[in-house]
Write a protein that holds these residues in place. Structure first.
Motif, PDB file in Angstrom:
ATOM      1  N   SER A  48       0.869  -0.600   0.513  1.00 44.41           N
ATOM      2  CA  SER A  48      -0.061  -0.008   0.108  1.00 44.41           C
ATOM      3  C   SER A  48       0.660   1.437   0.131  1.00 44.41           C
ATOM      4  O   SER A  48       0.546   2.485  -0.301  1.00 44.41           O
ATOM      5  CB  SER A  48      -1.275  -0.134   1.227  1.00 44.41           C
ATOM      6  OG  SER A  48      -0.156   0.145   2.241  1.00 44.41           O
ATOM      7  N   LEU A  49       1.835   1.257   0.336  1.00 39.93           N
ATOM      8  CA  LEU A  49       2.881   2.846   0.704  1.00 39.93           C
ATOM      9  C   LEU A  49       3.808   2.411  -1.143  1.00 39.93           C
ATOM     10  O   LEU A  49       4.412   4.249  -1.051  1.00 39.93           O
ATOM     11  CB  LEU A  49       3.592   1.909   1.650  1.00 39.93           C
ATOM     12  CG  LEU A  49       3.377   2.145   2.597  1.00 39.93           C
ATOM     13  CD1 LEU A  49       4.644   2.049   4.975  1.00 39.93           C
ATOM     14  CD2 LEU A  49       2.893   3.359   3.216  1.00 39.93           C
ATOM     15  N   GLN A  50       3.944   1.263  -1.645  1.00 42.22           N
ATOM     16  CA  GLN A  50       4.516   1.563  -2.701  1.00 42.22           C
ATOM     17  C   GLN A  50       4.415   3.008  -3.885  1.00 42.22           C
ATOM     18  O   GLN A  50       2.904   2.722  -4.655  1.00 42.22           O
ATOM     19  CB  GLN A  50       4.960   0.202  -3.474  1.00 42.22           C
ATOM     20  CG  GLN A  50       5.854  -0.790  -2.754  1.00 42.22           C
ATOM     21  CD  GLN A  50       5.743  -2.229  -2.813  1.00 42.22           C
ATOM     22  OE1 GLN A  50       4.760  -2.556  -3.875  1.00 42.22           O
ATOM     23  NE2 GLN A  50       6.846  -3.059  -2.065  1.00 42.22           N
ATOM     24  N   GLY A  51       5.283   3.822  -4.527  1.00 38.28           N
ATOM     25  CA  GLY A  51       5.150   3.834  -5.812  1.00 38.28           C
ATOM     26  C   GLY A  51       4.273   5.417  -5.188  1.00 38.28           C
ATOM     27  O   GLY A  51       3.919   5.988  -5.750  1.00 38.28           O
ATOM     28  N   ARG A  52       4.173   6.100  -3.589  1.00 31.23           N
ATOM     29  CA  ARG A  52       3.661   6.932  -3.060  1.00 31.23           C
ATOM     30  C   ARG A  52       4.490   7.877  -2.856  1.00 31.23           C
ATOM     31  O   ARG A  52       5.447   7.374  -2.217  1.00 31.23           O
ATOM     32  CB  ARG A  52       2.356   6.790  -1.906  1.00 31.23           C
ATOM     33  CG  ARG A  52       1.307   6.008  -2.663  1.00 31.23           C
ATOM     34  CD  ARG A  52       1.148   5.596  -1.343  1.00 31.23           C
ATOM     35  NE  ARG A  52       0.039   6.344  -0.685  1.00 31.23           N
ATOM     36  CZ  ARG A  52       0.069   6.628   0.762  1.00 31.23           C
ATOM     37  NH1 ARG A  52      -0.233   5.191   1.282  1.00 31.23           N
ATOM     38  NH2 ARG A  52      -1.014   7.659   1.482  1.00 31.23           N
ATOM     39  N   ASP A  53       4.342   9.541  -2.937  1.00 28.62           N
ATOM     40  CA  ASP A  53       4.988  10.958  -2.498  1.00 28.62           C
ATOM     41  C   ASP A  53       5.744  10.410  -0.646  1.00 28.62           C
ATOM     42  O   ASP A  53       4.541  10.224   0.237  1.00 28.62           O
ATOM     43  CB  ASP A  53       4.270  11.660  -2.797  1.00 28.62           C
ATOM     44  CG  ASP A  53       5.302  13.114  -2.442  1.00 28.62           C
ATOM     45  OD1 ASP A  53       6.133  13.371  -2.757  1.00 28.62           O
ATOM     46  OD2 ASP A  53       5.181  13.301  -1.379  1.00 28.62           O
ATOM     47  N   LEU A  54       6.545  10.262  -0.555  1.00 31.85           N
ATOM     48  CA  LEU A  54       6.723  10.536   1.108  1.00 31.85           C
ATOM     49  C   LEU A  54       6.057  11.156   2.133  1.00 31.85           C
ATOM     50  O   LEU A  54       5.574  11.208   3.173  1.00 31.85           O
ATOM     51  CB  LEU A  54       8.355  10.406   1.160  1.00 31.85           C
ATOM     52  CG  LEU A  54       9.206  10.312   2.471  1.00 31.85           C
ATOM     53  CD1 LEU A  54       8.438   8.607   3.013  1.00 31.85           C
ATOM     54  CD2 LEU A  54      10.673   9.983   2.190  1.00 31.85           C
ATOM     55  N   ALA A  55       6.245  12.379   1.376  1.00 31.40           N
ATOM     56  CA  ALA A  55       5.416  13.610   2.192  1.00 31.40           C
ATOM     57  C   ALA A  55       3.682  13.165   1.650  1.00 31.40           C
ATOM     58  O   ALA A  55       3.535  13.235   3.627  1.00 31.40           O
ATOM     59  CB  ALA A  55       5.216  14.878   1.265  1.00 31.40           C
ATOM     60  N   GLU A  56       3.365  13.029   1.078  1.00 30.01           N
ATOM     61  CA  GLU A  56       1.915  12.231   1.045  1.00 30.01           C
ATOM     62  C   GLU A  56       2.046  11.395   2.190  1.00 30.01           C
ATOM     63  O   GLU A  56       1.215  10.999   3.045  1.00 30.01           O
ATOM     64  CB  GLU A  56       1.422  12.340   0.339  1.00 30.01           C
ATOM     65  CG  GLU A  56       0.667  12.746  -0.719  1.00 30.01           C
ATOM     66  CD  GLU A  56      -0.281  14.179   0.014  1.00 30.01           C
ATOM     67  OE1 GLU A  56       0.239  14.351   0.060  1.00 30.01           O
ATOM     68  OE2 GLU A  56      -1.083  13.560   0.548  1.00 30.01           O
ATOM     69  N   ILE A  57       2.894  10.192   2.293  1.00 34.49           N
ATOM     70  CA  ILE A  57       2.486   9.128   3.592  1.00 34.49           C
ATOM     71  C   ILE A  57       2.659   9.585   4.368  1.00 34.49           C
ATOM     72  O   ILE A  57       2.865   9.060   5.114  1.00 34.49           O
ATOM     73  CB  ILE A  57       3.687   7.824   2.760  1.00 34.49           C
ATOM     74  CG1 ILE A  57       3.277   7.139   1.224  1.00 34.49           C
ATOM     75  CG2 ILE A  57       4.183   7.120   4.089  1.00 34.49           C
ATOM     76  CD1 ILE A  57       4.720   7.023   1.184  1.00 34.49           C
ATOM     77  N   LEU A  58       3.945  10.424   5.072  1.00 30.43           N
ATOM     78  CA  LEU A  58       4.203  11.217   6.366  1.00 30.43           C
ATOM     79  C   LEU A  58       2.625  12.023   7.072  1.00 30.43           C
ATOM     80  O   LEU A  58       2.725  11.360   8.128  1.00 30.43           O
ATOM     81  CB  LEU A  58       5.577  12.151   6.308  1.00 30.43           C
ATOM     82  CG  LEU A  58       6.556  11.094   5.977  1.00 30.43           C
ATOM     83  CD1 LEU A  58       7.803  11.815   5.910  1.00 30.43           C
ATOM     84  CD2 LEU A  58       6.514   9.904   6.867  1.00 30.43           C
ATOM     85  N   ARG A  59       2.065  12.545   6.057  1.00 27.77           N
ATOM     86  CA  ARG A  59       1.258  13.475   6.912  1.00 27.77           C
ATOM     87  C   ARG A  59       0.186  12.280   7.445  1.00 27.77           C
ATOM     88  O   ARG A  59      -1.014  12.941   8.620  1.00 27.77           O
ATOM     89  CB  ARG A  59       0.164  14.161   5.218  1.00 27.77           C
ATOM     90  CG  ARG A  59       0.454  14.932   4.802  1.00 27.77           C
ATOM     91  CD  ARG A  59      -0.006  15.354   3.735  1.00 27.77           C
ATOM     92  NE  ARG A  59       1.090  16.139   2.847  1.00 27.77           N
ATOM     93  CZ  ARG A  59       1.704  17.552   2.652  1.00 27.77           C
ATOM     94  NH1 ARG A  59       1.472  18.210   3.621  1.00 27.77           N
ATOM     95  NH2 ARG A  59       2.712  17.705   1.724  1.00 27.77           N
ATOM     96  N   GLY A  60       0.053  11.040   7.089  1.00 32.99           N
ATOM     97  CA  GLY A  60      -1.183   9.988   7.691  1.00 32.99           C
ATOM     98  C   GLY A  60      -0.217   9.431   8.759  1.00 32.99           C
ATOM     99  O   GLY A  60      -0.242   8.273   9.059  1.00 32.99           O
TER     100      GLY A  60
END
Ligand code: MN3
Length: 204
Positions: A48-60
């Motif tokens: 579910s984390l692959q290919g996503r922008d790191l900043a977007e991941i970290l917001r959650g």
């Protein structure tokens, strides 16, 4: 697509004597690399984390597994930190950012004292930040461990404009236990041009 440590935008010794060459080598090549290696392991294990922008991941961050929050934060924070610095004395506060700081804290010196106090006051390891909170607002805040103000767990959320690493690995070789001395000296290597660009990009 694996995460990688970005090259420093200057030589390892460029920030001396404020930050010594050996500290920069260890901090960039070993500490930052370890965050990236561990982040890649965690992301490999979670589709579910692959290919996503790191900043977007970290917001959650509140719903992330601890290894992703810690190592993802470590990668984002250090990538930001290298870009926030330049050779000693190479820039001055300017323009909109200088005026916004003076308006909020009375003077550049007043601002730096508050920022340094927040860095000294961070218990244990962490970071101290200047953030844009929207509609022209600026705040100083500190975060524990590798958290940052993008995260939904942060006390003060916003767009980082400046950030200083107050983990002991950032300063111990030169300053030993004297975190306050490191914080005070660090202003010589702040890249104010970059900070101004970040404020403009934050749209405040
Ligand atoms: Mn560090």
């Amino acid at each position: 697509m694996a995460y990688t440590v970005p090259p420093l935008p200057y030589d390892y010794g460029a920030l001396a004597p404020v930050i010594d060459e050996q500290t920069m080598k260890l901090h960039h090549d070993k500490h930052h690399q370890a965050y990236v290696d561990n982040l890649n392991k965690a992301v490999d294990a979670d589709g579910s984390l692959q290919g996503r922008d790191l900043a977007e991941i970290l917001r959650g961050a509140s719903s992330l597994p601890k290894p992703v929050r810690n190592n993802g934060g470590g990668h984002w924070n250090h990538s930001f930190f290298w870009e926030a610095m330049a050779a000693p004395g190479s820039s001055e506060p300017q323009g909109e950012l200088r005026d916004a700081i003076a308006s909020k804290w009375g003077s550049q010196e007043g601002f730096q004292e508050k920022f340094n106090a927040a860095g000294v006051g961070q218990f244990g390891s962490g970071w101290v930040w200047l953030v844009a909170t929207g509609e022209g607002g600026l705040e100083i805040t500190a975060t524990p461990n590798q958290d940052n103000p993008l995260m939904d767990v942060a006390e003060v959320r916003g767009t980082p404009i400046l950030g200083n690493d107050v983990w002991e690995h950032a300063y111990y070789l030169t300053y030993q236990n004297r975190r306050a001395d490191y914080l005070k000296a660090w202003w010589q290597v702040v890249d104010w041009n970059r900070a101004s660009q970040r404020l403009a990009a934050a749209g405040s």
